[in-house]
Write an enzyme that holds these catalytic residues in place. Structure first.
Site, PDB file in Angstrom:
ATOM      1  N   HIS A 162      -8.348   8.207   2.852  1.00 42.68           N
ATOM      2  CA  HIS A 162      -7.659   9.487   2.971  1.00 42.68           C
ATOM      3  C   HIS A 162      -8.618  10.623   2.672  1.00 42.68           C
ATOM      4  CE1 HIS A 162      -7.252   8.033  -1.187  1.00 42.68           C
ATOM      5  NE2 HIS A 162      -7.331   9.300  -1.551  1.00 42.68           N
ATOM      6  N   CYS A 184       0.845  -1.200   0.000  1.00 40.30           N
ATOM      7  CA  CYS A 184       0.000   0.000   0.000  1.00 40.30           C
ATOM      8  C   CYS A 184       0.876   1.245   0.000  1.00 40.30           C
ATOM      9  CB  CYS A 184      -0.910  -0.014   1.227  1.00 40.30           C
ATOM     10  SG  CYS A 184      -1.782   1.550   1.481  1.00 40.30           S
ATOM     11  N   ASP A 201       0.058  16.642  -1.153  1.00 37.56           N
ATOM     12  CA  ASP A 201      -0.205  15.795  -2.327  1.00 37.56           C
ATOM     13  C   ASP A 201       0.867  16.049  -3.389  1.00 37.56           C
ATOM     14  OD1 ASP A 201      -3.056  14.339  -3.491  1.00 37.56           O
ATOM     15  OD2 ASP A 201      -1.512  14.886  -4.947  1.00 37.56           O
ATOM     16  N   HIS A 220      -3.591   1.048   8.566  1.00 39.14           N
ATOM     17  CA  HIS A 220      -4.433   0.770   7.399  1.00 39.14           C
ATOM     18  C   HIS A 220      -5.760   0.185   7.881  1.00 39.14           C
ATOM     19  CE1 HIS A 220      -4.613  -0.054   2.931  1.00 39.14           C
ATOM     20  NE2 HIS A 220      -5.718  -0.630   3.395  1.00 39.14           N
ATOM     21  N   HIS A 275      -6.276   3.303   0.603  1.00 38.28           N
ATOM     22  CA  HIS A 275      -5.996   3.512   2.029  1.00 38.28           C
ATOM     23  C   HIS A 275      -6.759   4.787   2.329  1.00 38.28           C
ATOM     24  CE1 HIS A 275      -2.781   3.758   5.466  1.00 38.28           C
ATOM     25  NE2 HIS A 275      -3.669   4.732   5.672  1.00 38.28           N
ATOM     26  N   CYS A 327       0.688   3.315   3.249  1.00 40.99           N
ATOM     27  CA  CYS A 327       1.392   2.651   4.355  1.00 40.99           C
ATOM     28  C   CYS A 327       2.897   2.873   4.207  1.00 40.99           C
ATOM     29  CB  CYS A 327       1.066   1.164   4.395  1.00 40.99           C
ATOM     30  SG  CYS A 327      -0.582   0.799   5.055  1.00 40.99           S
ATOM     31  N   THR A 362      -8.015   6.427  -6.232  1.00 42.38           N
ATOM     32  CA  THR A 362      -6.889   5.697  -6.826  1.00 42.38           C
ATOM     33  C   THR A 362      -6.028   4.993  -5.788  1.00 42.38           C
ATOM     34  OG1 THR A 362      -5.513   7.683  -6.801  1.00 42.38           O
ATOM     35  CG2 THR A 362      -6.755   7.246  -8.813  1.00 42.38           C
ATOM     36  N   ASN A 390     -12.727  10.729  -1.667  1.00 41.67           N
ATOM     37  CA  ASN A 390     -13.174   9.952  -2.820  1.00 41.67           C
ATOM     38  C   ASN A 390     -13.364   8.500  -2.394  1.00 41.67           C
ATOM     39  OD1 ASN A 390     -12.966  12.174  -4.615  1.00 41.67           O
ATOM     40  ND2 ASN A 390     -10.766  11.841  -4.807  1.00 41.67           N
TER      41      ASN A 390
HETATM   42  P1  5GP Z   1      -7.511   9.616  -4.660  1.00 40.28           P
HETATM   43  O1  5GP Z   1      -7.616   9.849  -6.133  1.00 40.28           O
HETATM   44  O2  5GP Z   1      -7.315   8.147  -4.339  1.00 40.28           O
HETATM   45  O3  5GP Z   1      -8.642  10.222  -3.871  1.00 40.28           O
HETATM   46  O4  5GP Z   1      -6.236  10.403  -4.175  1.00 40.28           O
HETATM   47  C1  5GP Z   1      -4.956   9.896  -4.189  1.00 40.28           C
HETATM   48  C2  5GP Z   1      -4.028  11.078  -4.149  1.00 40.28           C
HETATM   49  O5  5GP Z   1      -2.720  10.608  -3.839  1.00 40.28           O
HETATM   50  C3  5GP Z   1      -3.918  11.829  -5.481  1.00 40.28           C
HETATM   51  O6  5GP Z   1      -4.329  13.189  -5.290  1.00 40.28           O
HETATM   52  C4  5GP Z   1      -2.452  11.722  -5.850  1.00 40.28           C
HETATM   53  O7  5GP Z   1      -1.926  12.889  -6.430  1.00 40.28           O
HETATM   54  C5  5GP Z   1      -1.798  11.414  -4.506  1.00 40.28           C
HETATM   55  N1  5GP Z   1      -0.566  10.638  -4.612  1.00 40.28           N
HETATM   56  C6  5GP Z   1      -0.357   9.534  -5.373  1.00 40.28           C
HETATM   57  N2  5GP Z   1       0.885   9.064  -5.191  1.00 40.28           N
HETATM   58  C7  5GP Z   1       1.483   9.911  -4.286  1.00 40.28           C
HETATM   59  C8  5GP Z   1       2.791   9.949  -3.702  1.00 40.28           C
HETATM   60  O8  5GP Z   1       3.666   9.119  -3.952  1.00 40.28           O
HETATM   61  N3  5GP Z   1       3.037  10.960  -2.834  1.00 40.28           N
HETATM   62  C9  5GP Z   1       2.104  11.911  -2.528  1.00 40.28           C
HETATM   63  N4  5GP Z   1       2.450  12.862  -1.657  1.00 40.28           N
HETATM   64  N5  5GP Z   1       0.865  11.888  -3.050  1.00 40.28           N
HETATM   65  C10 5GP Z   1       0.558  10.913  -3.923  1.00 40.28           C
HETATM   66 ZN    ZN Z   2      -2.259   1.420   3.652  1.00 39.40          ZN
END
Ligand code: 5GP
Ligand code: ZN
Length: 113
Positions: A99, A3, A29, A45, A97, A6, A94, A86
């Site tokens: 958030h 994950c 982000d 998690h 975990h 994690c 995406t 989301n």
């Molecule tokens: P989701 O689309 O699942 O609601 O949000 C996932 C978020 O994680 C996205 O806004 C994406 O830019 C962010 N994200 C993905 N990989 C990483 C990473 O390696 N580091 C950081 N800081 N954010 C990430």
């Molecule tokens: Zn996790």
């Protein structure tokens, strides 16, 4: 478990920390959608998405909401902010975990969908 978040909590993947306590972690982000875009997660998690939140694991979700004003203040969001979670494919989740996105730093669009 493989994950991404994690691995961010453990430090295996580096992140830009905004706030942390024993239950939750907040970091910038990597692909900001607003001048300030912070992700807030439970360190454990406990849930892949909002659908997995239960009476047994919701203490860290409550902690996240208790600390959002403090995290927003740390980030200088005096003009207000938006919190988004989301859940599932229709919301484009995406990372599985749970958030919360904390967005601000400008007048945000009124359009969400
Ligand atoms: P989701 O689309 O699942 O609601 O949000 C996932 C978020 O994680 C996205 O806004 C994406 O830019 C962010 N994200 C993905 N990989 C990483 C990473 O390696 N580091 C950081 N800081 N954010 C990430
Ligand atoms: Zn996790």
């Amino acid at each position: 478990m493989d994950c991404l978040f994690c691995k961010i909590v453990s430090g295996e993947i580096p992140s830009n920390k905004v706030y942390e306590d024993e239950m939750i972690y907040a970091f910038h982000d990597i692909n900001p959608m607003a001048p300030v875009h912070i992700l807030i997660i439970p360190k454990e998690h406990i849930a892949s998405s909002m659908n997995d939140v239960t009476g047994e694991n919701s203490a860290c979700i409550a902690r996240i909401f208790e600390k959002i004003p403090h995290i927003a203040a740390l980030a200088g969001l005096a003009g207000g902010y938006r919190v988004i979670c989301n859940c599932g494919p229709d919301a484009d989740q995406t990372v599985l975990h749970i958030h919360f996105h904390l967005l601000g730093g400008k007048k945000l669009s009124a359009t969400l969908g």
